[in-house]
Write a protein that holds these residues in place. Structure first.
Motif, PDB file in Angstrom:
ATOM      1  N   PRO A   8      37.708  66.570   7.155  1.00  0.00           N
ATOM      2  CA  PRO A   8      36.455  66.126   6.815  1.00  0.00           C
ATOM      3  C   PRO A   8      35.603  67.252   6.599  1.00  0.00           C
ATOM      4  CG  PRO A   8      37.289  64.722   8.555  1.00  0.00           C
ATOM      5  CD  PRO A   8      38.213  65.890   8.584  1.00  0.00           C
ATOM      6  N   ARG A   9      34.903  67.137   5.655  1.00  0.00           N
ATOM      7  CA  ARG A   9      33.521  67.862   5.369  1.00  0.00           C
ATOM      8  C   ARG A   9      32.463  67.683   6.132  1.00  0.00           C
ATOM      9  NH1 ARG A   9      37.600  70.129   3.383  1.00  0.00           N
ATOM     10  NH2 ARG A   9      37.716  70.715   1.256  1.00  0.00           N
ATOM     11  N   PRO A  10      31.801  68.613   6.686  1.00  0.00           N
ATOM     12  CA  PRO A  10      30.670  68.304   7.558  1.00  0.00           C
ATOM     13  C   PRO A  10      29.497  67.378   6.642  1.00  0.00           C
ATOM     14  CG  PRO A  10      31.161  70.697   7.573  1.00  0.00           C
ATOM     15  CD  PRO A  10      31.964  70.037   6.878  1.00  0.00           C
ATOM     16  N   LEU A  13      30.343  63.912   7.362  1.00  0.00           N
ATOM     17  CA  LEU A  13      30.575  63.595   9.157  1.00  0.00           C
ATOM     18  C   LEU A  13      29.234  62.810   9.225  1.00  0.00           C
ATOM     19  CD1 LEU A  13      32.293  66.576  10.564  1.00  0.00           C
ATOM     20  CD2 LEU A  13      33.118  64.413  10.045  1.00  0.00           C
ATOM     21  N   GLY A  14      29.317  61.542  10.107  1.00  0.00           N
ATOM     22  CA  GLY A  14      28.160  60.850  10.750  1.00  0.00           C
ATOM     23  C   GLY A  14      27.615  59.970   9.394  1.00  0.00           C
ATOM     24  N   GLY A  18      34.410  56.829   8.592  1.00  0.00           N
ATOM     25  CA  GLY A  18      35.472  56.697   9.467  1.00  0.00           C
ATOM     26  C   GLY A  18      35.533  55.441   9.982  1.00  0.00           C
ATOM     27  N   ALA A  48      37.894  63.667  17.434  1.00  0.00           N
ATOM     28  CA  ALA A  48      38.578  62.521  16.930  1.00  0.00           C
ATOM     29  C   ALA A  48      39.119  61.514  17.866  1.00  0.00           C
ATOM     30  CB  ALA A  48      39.741  63.118  16.148  1.00  0.00           C
ATOM     31  N   PHE A  51      35.951  59.561  18.894  1.00  0.00           N
ATOM     32  CA  PHE A  51      35.795  58.571  18.064  1.00  0.00           C
ATOM     33  C   PHE A  51      36.776  57.286  18.069  1.00  0.00           C
ATOM     34  CE2 PHE A  51      36.939  56.887  13.675  1.00  0.00           C
ATOM     35  CZ  PHE A  51      35.872  56.242  13.321  1.00  0.00           C
TER      36      PHE A  51
END
Length: 76
Positions: A8-10, A13-14, A18, A48, A51
């Protein structure tokens, strides 16, 4: 083999992607009356693992993967 570009690209993320993907997979499994979901993750991928734990998954088994370099046979 996975490369860095598959991760995943930064910038995503967040953002909840996901969560959406896991919720979609769980929903589909429930619709199909599945009792289990199988998820593979590298044991050293701590973000991961954290998460997936947060999403309700638990570690039920470990599998050793053996990597071998395959070379072409020499033809004489």
């Amino acid at each position: 083999m996975r490369s860095r570009k598959d991760l995943p690209r930064p910038k995503v993320l967040g953002k909840g992607l996901g969560h959406q993907l896991i919720n979609f997979a769980v929903s589909r499994a429930e619709q199909q009356n599945k009792q289990y979901l199988w998820l593979g993750v590298w044991e050293d991928n701590q973000p991961a693992l954290k998460f997936y734990n947060k999403m309700g998954f638990s570690n039920s088994a470990s599998t050793a993967l053996i990597w071998a370099e395959i070379s072409k046979p020499t033809i004489y």
